[in-house]
Design a protein around this motif. Structure first.
Motif, PDB file in Angstrom:
ATOM      1  N   LEU A  26     -50.431 -33.965  99.708  1.00 39.10           N
ATOM      2  CA  LEU A  26     -50.751 -32.557  99.822  1.00 39.10           C
ATOM      3  C   LEU A  26     -50.051 -31.817  98.696  1.00 39.10           C
ATOM      4  N   PRO A  27     -50.598 -30.664  98.248  1.00 39.34           N
ATOM      5  CA  PRO A  27     -49.910 -29.907  97.211  1.00 39.34           C
ATOM      6  C   PRO A  27     -48.491 -29.568  97.671  1.00 39.34           C
ATOM      7  N   ARG A  28     -47.502 -29.891  96.835  1.00 37.13           N
ATOM      8  CA  ARG A  28     -46.115 -29.710  97.238  1.00 37.13           C
ATOM      9  C   ARG A  28     -45.261 -29.504  95.996  1.00 37.13           C
ATOM     10  N   ARG A  29     -44.246 -28.682  96.138  1.00 33.20           N
ATOM     11  CA  ARG A  29     -43.299 -28.501  95.054  1.00 33.20           C
ATOM     12  C   ARG A  29     -41.920 -28.892  95.556  1.00 33.20           C
ATOM     13  N   GLU A  30     -41.259 -29.754  94.810  1.00 34.46           N
ATOM     14  CA  GLU A  30     -39.925 -30.202  95.164  1.00 34.46           C
ATOM     15  C   GLU A  30     -38.907 -29.456  94.317  1.00 34.46           C
ATOM     16  N   VAL A  31     -37.628 -29.725  94.581  1.00 37.19           N
ATOM     17  CA  VAL A  31     -36.543 -29.073  93.857  1.00 37.19           C
ATOM     18  C   VAL A  31     -35.722 -30.141  93.149  1.00 37.19           C
ATOM     19  N   CYS A  32     -35.428 -29.927  91.858  1.00 29.47           N
ATOM     20  CA  CYS A  32     -34.610 -30.853  91.098  1.00 29.47           C
ATOM     21  C   CYS A  32     -33.205 -30.881  91.684  1.00 29.47           C
ATOM     22  N   GLU A  33     -32.700 -32.075  91.964  1.00 28.92           N
ATOM     23  CA  GLU A  33     -31.382 -32.219  92.575  1.00 28.92           C
ATOM     24  C   GLU A  33     -30.248 -31.903  91.605  1.00 28.92           C
ATOM     25  N   LEU A  34     -30.540 -31.840  90.304  1.00 25.99           N
ATOM     26  CA  LEU A  34     -29.498 -31.560  89.327  1.00 25.99           C
ATOM     27  C   LEU A  34     -29.379 -30.080  88.982  1.00 25.99           C
ATOM     28  N   CYS A  35     -30.518 -29.442  88.690  1.00 28.06           N
ATOM     29  CA  CYS A  35     -30.458 -28.047  88.237  1.00 28.06           C
ATOM     30  C   CYS A  35     -31.028 -27.052  89.233  1.00 28.06           C
ATOM     31  N   GLY A  36     -31.712 -27.524  90.275  1.00 29.29           N
ATOM     32  CA  GLY A  36     -32.225 -26.641  91.319  1.00 29.29           C
ATOM     33  C   GLY A  36     -33.559 -26.004  91.018  1.00 29.29           C
ATOM     34  N   VAL A  37     -34.161 -26.308  89.859  1.00 28.08           N
ATOM     35  CA  VAL A  37     -35.440 -25.700  89.527  1.00 28.08           C
ATOM     36  C   VAL A  37     -36.542 -26.314  90.390  1.00 28.08           C
ATOM     37  N   VAL A  38     -37.545 -25.512  90.730  1.00 28.61           N
ATOM     38  CA  VAL A  38     -38.687 -26.016  91.496  1.00 28.61           C
ATOM     39  C   VAL A  38     -39.530 -26.908  90.580  1.00 28.61           C
ATOM     40  N   VAL A  39     -39.926 -28.077  91.092  1.00 33.50           N
ATOM     41  CA  VAL A  39     -40.643 -29.068  90.292  1.00 33.50           C
ATOM     42  C   VAL A  39     -42.028 -29.278  90.889  1.00 33.50           C
ATOM     43  N   ALA A  40     -43.048 -29.049  90.090  1.00 38.18           N
ATOM     44  CA  ALA A  40     -44.414 -29.297  90.541  1.00 38.18           C
ATOM     45  C   ALA A  40     -44.696 -30.785  90.520  1.00 38.18           C
TER      46      ALA A  40
END
Length: 228
Positions: A26-40
């Motif tokens: 499903l369309p989902r955006r995760e968060v980078c564990e190092l810098c916290g930016v949202v990752v498509a």
């Protein structure tokens, strides 16, 4: 990487890292564990957090920083590479497969750097199931494969499939092995997995085979960009 018991068990999902493997895409955006930016999804990479034995999400810039030679030495995270290699000359007969003590036709193997030993895992209705290997068995069964010498500890795996009297052998990123485990767990029905699980398995290995390169000489080709 060490499990809480000290045994080299399977990797664990991080807080968000493998949720996408556990169900329908499903369309989902995760968060980078190092810098916290949202990752498509289309800009998604994985890291191995070695202390917790967990796969976690990363953005491309952070993953590239850890991809540099020596960047992950002694560090908490290691970037999962994106190379796919194959060994068409690999031969594994039924007797050798029995030595692996794998009750199904698919398994993957990675080297645990902390314990300096190989760990064998295979898909099952319960998820990734472990079958420990002793060094002598590893050398007997897989040591002759040229891919075994190229295997990066913790972040890559040797992926094997026994089918039609032959065994395919590929070197792949560790995260796609857990993607396969997630698919099988979702689709598995009955004793042998069922038709849908077998079809998904065939499609998965077809993707791997399209991406995999044969290593030549002393160099190892880098896989195409993108995920399968």
């Amino acid at each position: 990487m060490t499990a809480p018991t000290g045994r080299p068990g399977p990797l664990r999902p991080g807080p968000r890292g493998l949720r996408r493997f556990a169900g329908p895409r499903l369309p989902r955006r995760e968060v980078c564990e190092l810098c916290g930016v949202v990752v498509a999804e289309e800009h998604h990479r994985h890291l191995v957090e070695t202390e917790r034995r967990a796969l976690v999400c990363a953005c491309v810039p952070c993953a590239l920083l850890l991809d540099r030679p020596g960047a992950a030495v002694g560090g908490r995270f290691r970037a999962v590479p994106d190379r796919y290699l194959t060994d068409p000359d690999h031969r594994l007969d039924d007797g050798a497969w029995e030595l692996l003590q794998i009750p199904v036709s698919v398994a993957f193997f990675f080297r645990n750097a902390a314990l300096d030993r190989l760990v064998a895992l295979y898909p099952s209705p319960a998820g990734a199931t472990e079958s420990e290997l002793d060094p002598a068995t590893w050398q007997t069964v897989l040591g002759a494969s040229r891919l075994s010498a190229l295997l990066e500890p913790d972040v890559e795996a040797l992926l094997l499939r026994r089918s039609g009297g032959r065994t395919e052998c590929h070197l792949v990123p560790i995260d796609i092995c857990y993607e396969l485990v997630g698919r099988m767990r979702l689709l598995w029905q009955g004793f042998d997995g069922g038709a849908e699980a077998r079809a998904a398995l065939d499609a998965f290995f077809a993707q791997v085979e399209r991406r995999a390169k044969v290593p030549t000489g002393t160099g190892t080709p880098t896989a195409e960009a993108g995920r399968p």
